[in-house]
Design a protein around this motif. Structure first.
Motif, PDB file in Angstrom:
ATOM      1  N   VAL A   1     -84.971  56.596 -34.571  1.00  0.00           N
ATOM      2  CA  VAL A   1     -86.207  55.940 -34.998  1.00  0.00           C
ATOM      3  C   VAL A   1     -87.327  56.363 -34.055  1.00  0.00           C
ATOM      4  CG1 VAL A   1     -85.077  53.939 -36.059  1.00  0.00           C
ATOM      5  CG2 VAL A   1     -85.697  53.878 -33.631  1.00  0.00           C
ATOM      6  N   ASP A   2     -88.546  55.970 -34.376  1.00  0.00           N
ATOM      7  CA  ASP A   2     -89.681  56.271 -33.500  1.00  0.00           C
ATOM      8  C   ASP A   2     -89.853  55.220 -32.413  1.00  0.00           C
ATOM      9  OD1 ASP A   2     -90.499  58.481 -35.203  1.00  0.00           O
ATOM     10  OD2 ASP A   2     -91.308  56.974 -36.585  1.00  0.00           O
ATOM     11  N   VAL A   3     -89.582  53.971 -32.779  1.00  0.00           N
ATOM     12  CA  VAL A   3     -89.913  52.840 -31.918  1.00  0.00           C
ATOM     13  C   VAL A   3     -88.782  51.810 -31.975  1.00  0.00           C
ATOM     14  CG1 VAL A   3     -91.539  50.943 -31.534  1.00  0.00           C
ATOM     15  CG2 VAL A   3     -92.393  53.165 -32.287  1.00  0.00           C
ATOM     16  N   VAL A   4     -88.502  51.195 -30.845  1.00  0.00           N
ATOM     17  CA  VAL A   4     -87.550  50.090 -30.772  1.00  0.00           C
ATOM     18  C   VAL A   4     -88.252  48.891 -30.139  1.00  0.00           C
ATOM     19  CG1 VAL A   4     -85.397  49.235 -29.788  1.00  0.00           C
ATOM     20  CG2 VAL A   4     -85.544  51.598 -30.598  1.00  0.00           C
ATOM     21  N   VAL A   5     -88.238  47.763 -30.832  1.00  0.00           N
ATOM     22  CA  VAL A   5     -88.832  46.530 -30.327  1.00  0.00           C
ATOM     23  C   VAL A   5     -87.712  45.662 -29.760  1.00  0.00           C
ATOM     24  CG1 VAL A   5     -90.197  44.479 -30.860  1.00  0.00           C
ATOM     25  CG2 VAL A   5     -90.638  46.638 -32.070  1.00  0.00           C
ATOM     26  N   VAL A   6     -87.815  45.303 -28.507  1.00  0.00           N
ATOM     27  CA  VAL A   6     -86.860  44.400 -27.870  1.00  0.00           C
ATOM     28  C   VAL A   6     -87.595  43.087 -27.592  1.00  0.00           C
ATOM     29  CG1 VAL A   6     -85.234  44.043 -25.976  1.00  0.00           C
ATOM     30  CG2 VAL A   6     -85.708  46.366 -26.796  1.00  0.00           C
ATOM     31  N   THR A   7     -87.288  42.050 -28.349  1.00  0.00           N
ATOM     32  CA  THR A   7     -88.010  40.788 -28.200  1.00  0.00           C
ATOM     33  C   THR A   7     -87.640  40.102 -26.889  1.00  0.00           C
ATOM     34  OG1 THR A   7     -86.317  39.506 -29.362  1.00  0.00           O
ATOM     35  CG2 THR A   7     -88.087  40.471 -30.698  1.00  0.00           C
ATOM     36  N   GLY A   8     -88.592  39.392 -26.327  1.00  0.00           N
ATOM     37  CA  GLY A   8     -88.376  38.600 -25.130  1.00  0.00           C
ATOM     38  C   GLY A   8     -88.731  37.154 -25.385  1.00  0.00           C
ATOM     39  N   LEU A   9     -88.637  36.326 -24.360  1.00  0.00           N
ATOM     40  CA  LEU A   9     -88.936  34.905 -24.513  1.00  0.00           C
ATOM     41  C   LEU A   9     -90.408  34.662 -24.830  1.00  0.00           C
ATOM     42  CD1 LEU A   9     -86.782  33.515 -21.568  1.00  0.00           C
ATOM     43  CD2 LEU A   9     -86.275  33.407 -24.022  1.00  0.00           C
ATOM     44  N   ASP A  10     -91.275  35.654 -24.573  1.00  0.00           N
ATOM     45  CA  ASP A  10     -92.694  35.497 -24.897  1.00  0.00           C
ATOM     46  C   ASP A  10     -93.009  35.867 -26.345  1.00  0.00           C
ATOM     47  OD1 ASP A  10     -92.282  38.215 -24.707  1.00  0.00           O
ATOM     48  OD2 ASP A  10     -94.097  38.636 -23.538  1.00  0.00           O
ATOM     49  N   TYR A  11     -92.018  36.349 -27.092  1.00  0.00           N
ATOM     50  CA  TYR A  11     -92.252  36.748 -28.486  1.00  0.00           C
ATOM     51  C   TYR A  11     -92.536  35.509 -29.339  1.00  0.00           C
ATOM     52  CZ  TYR A  11     -91.417  38.401 -33.215  1.00  0.00           C
ATOM     53  OH  TYR A  11     -91.549  38.682 -34.558  1.00  0.00           O
ATOM     54  N   THR A  12     -93.615  35.582 -30.169  1.00  0.00           N
ATOM     55  CA  THR A  12     -93.967  34.452 -31.039  1.00  0.00           C
ATOM     56  C   THR A  12     -94.066  34.818 -32.510  1.00  0.00           C
ATOM     57  OG1 THR A  12     -96.329  34.827 -30.610  1.00  0.00           O
ATOM     58  CG2 THR A  12     -95.185  33.229 -29.193  1.00  0.00           C
ATOM     59  N   GLY A  13     -94.122  36.113 -32.853  1.00  0.00           N
ATOM     60  CA  GLY A  13     -94.182  36.465 -34.251  1.00  0.00           C
ATOM     61  C   GLY A  13     -94.981  37.735 -34.512  1.00  0.00           C
ATOM     62  N   VAL A  14     -95.142  38.034 -35.820  1.00  0.00           N
ATOM     63  CA  VAL A  14     -95.824  39.240 -36.285  1.00  0.00           C
ATOM     64  C   VAL A  14     -97.110  38.848 -36.994  1.00  0.00           C
ATOM     65  CG1 VAL A  14     -95.660  41.266 -37.791  1.00  0.00           C
ATOM     66  CG2 VAL A  14     -93.645  40.490 -36.505  1.00  0.00           C
ATOM     67  N   LEU A  15     -98.193  39.565 -36.712  1.00  0.00           N
ATOM     68  CA  LEU A  15     -99.481  39.320 -37.353  1.00  0.00           C
ATOM     69  C   LEU A  15     -99.528  39.960 -38.745  1.00  0.00           C
ATOM     70  CD1 LEU A  15    -101.740  40.188 -34.298  1.00  0.00           C
ATOM     71  CD2 LEU A  15    -101.341  37.885 -35.202  1.00  0.00           C
ATOM     72  N   ALA A  16    -100.303  39.348 -39.646  1.00  0.00           N
ATOM     73  CA  ALA A  16    -100.501  39.946 -40.971  1.00  0.00           C
ATOM     74  C   ALA A  16    -101.381  41.173 -40.888  1.00  0.00           C
ATOM     75  CB  ALA A  16    -101.118  38.918 -41.916  1.00  0.00           C
ATOM     76  N   ALA A  17    -102.230  41.242 -39.868  1.00  0.00           N
ATOM     77  CA  ALA A  17    -103.115  42.383 -39.658  1.00  0.00           C
ATOM     78  C   ALA A  17    -103.153  42.691 -38.172  1.00  0.00           C
ATOM     79  CB  ALA A  17    -104.518  42.083 -40.175  1.00  0.00           C
ATOM     80  N   PRO A  18    -103.399  43.934 -37.783  1.00  0.00           N
ATOM     81  CA  PRO A  18    -103.365  44.283 -36.360  1.00  0.00           C
ATOM     82  C   PRO A  18    -104.528  43.689 -35.593  1.00  0.00           C
ATOM     83  CG  PRO A  18    -104.183  46.120 -37.637  1.00  0.00           C
ATOM     84  CD  PRO A  18    -103.725  45.083 -38.638  1.00  0.00           C
ATOM     85  N   ARG A  19    -104.319  43.468 -34.314  1.00  0.00           N
ATOM     86  CA  ARG A  19    -105.423  43.074 -33.459  1.00  0.00           C
ATOM     87  C   ARG A  19    -106.442  44.200 -33.432  1.00  0.00           C
ATOM     88  NH1 ARG A  19    -101.022  41.940 -30.459  1.00  0.00           N
ATOM     89  NH2 ARG A  19    -101.379  43.758 -29.124  1.00  0.00           N
ATOM     90  N   PRO A  20    -107.747  43.884 -33.395  1.00  0.00           N
ATOM     91  CA  PRO A  20    -108.754  44.956 -33.377  1.00  0.00           C
ATOM     92  C   PRO A  20    -108.631  45.801 -32.133  1.00  0.00           C
ATOM     93  CG  PRO A  20    -109.756  42.824 -32.897  1.00  0.00           C
ATOM     94  CD  PRO A  20    -108.345  42.549 -33.356  1.00  0.00           C
TER      95      PRO A  20
END
Length: 475
Positions: A430-449
């Motif tokens: 894959v291109d990217v691997v996301v490893v969640t931590g205790l600070d993870y809260t969720g996914v945005l519907a749109a990217p941060r500017p």
């Protein structure tokens, strides 16, 4: 208050085209702000629509979108008298053309908007005809041909289409109770023969409230003069000065209209009535989305609406006397990239080009699957989710394969809490691997500017227009 001389003006030149500019932006911003009144959704439904579903780009709600605002040169409103003298009728204009084409990019997350105008005399390849002509002639084939022409020549997406005629200009100004404009000196319009072509003749200074007729004469003035030290001085900056006055009027009028329209139900009803009579929108434009945008743009702080100038060069097309222009391609990308969503210095990537996997590093049940589903909904290609080697990690980390940092940055912008970024040469499938931590809260519907500002233009390039009111007092 000054007076507006009823002398008739010249036929269908840049002043009439500017009326469309004002109408488009003012109507759109006022309709967007209509969310403060409950019946506005119903009134919005009365605005005529045109079917364009197959020609418009698709973007999830909340993402930056480009609105194509078009003013047609229709003369259906002309009934004779002063309007006939000022605008002519269908026998003068021939087939319907676009007198104004403005692309407005609205970023609801950053609460900013940028606008660029396509000159009506810009020579481009007309989609479907495979021939060179003025861009304004593309509207003769309908809105779809104009949209395809813009995409073909400028490589920018169009998400929504809004069309206006300039009959409503005076109605709009009067509906918001006039536009208060700061005038340092008395102003008038006088051509080389001493004629007041546009009717502009205002002797007041300071904050002057322009009604519909006065505003009309102000924006139509081609021979602008100011009384300085008891001497009338003409505007020697020609088109540059005229553009600055136009954009100053737009930003002032929009801000004042937003304020009045949002707090006065009567004024709002009048504005929506003007929209019903003078606006056509595409069939994909959801009033709920437009009204949500209005809630974000209520204040319209300075810097919110940024006018940009498309660089062009004179062209000899059909004879130099035709006064046509072509795109300065060497300088244009800097401006057009704003509407393509490209941040200078960054590689261009889209969620659909990113292949990613999520690993649960916090140990919370179901977190990896939920993150996978959220990123998949945002358009990323997701592999199976699983657990990380260890749980209880404090910080969410986005690891990326060699050469894939741009993709990692894009995915990171969709996470509610900004993660750490790490290159990992061991990543292969894959291109990217996301490893969640205790600070993870969720996914945005749109990217941060993006926080990066556009790179400054080259010294010999036409610079983006600065906010024109910044150097002068405001009312």
């Amino acid at each position: 208050m000054g007076t507006a001389d009823p002398v008739a003006g010249a036929r269908r030149t840049w002043p009439q085209r500017f009326l469309i500019t004002f109408n488009c932006i003012l109507i759109v911003m006022c309709v967007m702000g209509a969310s403060a009144v409950g019946y506005s959704y119903y009134r919005f439904g009365n605005i005529p629509r045109v079917s364009l579903g197959g020609f418009l780009a698709d973007e999830p709600p909340g993402r930056p979108q480009n609105y194509l605002l078009v003013g047609s040169d229709s003369r259906e409103f002309v009934q004779g008298g002063d309007d006939l003298d000022s605008f002519g009728d269908t026998s003068d204009t021939g087939t319907t053309k676009a007198d104004t084409m403005i692309l407005v990019r609205i970023d609801p997350q950053a609460e900013t908007a940028s606008m660029v105008s396509f000159p009506r005399d810009l020579i481009v390849t007309i989609a479907g005809r495979n021939e060179k002509d003025r861009i304004n002639t593309a509207l003769a084939g309908g809105p779809s041909q104009l949209i395809e022409t813009i995409k073909l020549n400028f490589n920018v997406p169009v998400h929504s289409y809004i069309q206006v005629d300039f009959e409503g200009f005076r109605e709009l100004v009067n509906a918001i109770g006039g536009v208060e404009l700061y005038l340092e000196n008395p102003v008038r319009d006088r051509d080389a023969n001493g004629n007041n072509v546009s009717g502009l003749d205002i002797d007041q200074t300071g904050c002057v409230t322009l009604d519909g007729d006065m505003a009309l004469s102000y924006v139509r003035s081609r021979h602008f003069e100011e009384l300085v030290d008891d001497r009338w001085e003409g505007d020697l900056t020609a088109d540059l000065g005229r553009i600055e006055r136009q954009q100053g009027f737009i930003t002032t009028a929009v801000r004042q209209a937003m304020g009045k329209g949002l707090t006065n139900p009567g004024a709002l009803a009048d504005l929506l009535g003007v929209a019903e009579r003078n606006v056509t929108i595409d069939d994909q434009l959801d009033p709920r989305d437009l009204l949500k945008l209005g809630q974000r743009f209520r204040s319209l702080e300075p810097g919110t609406l940024t006018p940009l100038r498309l660089p062009t060069m004179p062209a000899d097309f059909g004879g130099a006397e035709n006064n046509v222009v072509v795109l300065d391609e060497g300088q244009a990308d800097e401006i057009l990239d704003v509407f393509r969503g490209i941040v200078p210095g960054q590689d261009v990537v889209a969620p659909s080009s990113v292949y990613a996997r999520v690993l649960n590093g916090s140990g919370r049940t179901g977190e990896a699957s939920a993150a996978k589903n959220g990123l998949s909904g945002a358009g990323f290609n997701m592999a199976d989710a699983s657990d990380a080697d260890a749980s209880g990690r404090a910080t969410t980390t986005v690891r990326y394969a060699e050469g894939q940092r741009a993709k990692a940055e894009l995915l990171a912008s969709y996470l509610e809490v900004a993660p750490a970024l790490e290159e990992d040469a061991s990543i292969r499938t894959v291109d990217v691997v996301v490893v969640t931590g205790l600070d993870y809260t969720g996914v945005l519907a749109a990217p941060r500017p993006a926080t990066a500002a556009p790179a400054p233009p080259a010294t010999d390039a036409p610079a983006p227009e600065q906010e024109v009111e910044s150097a002068a007092p405001t009312c």
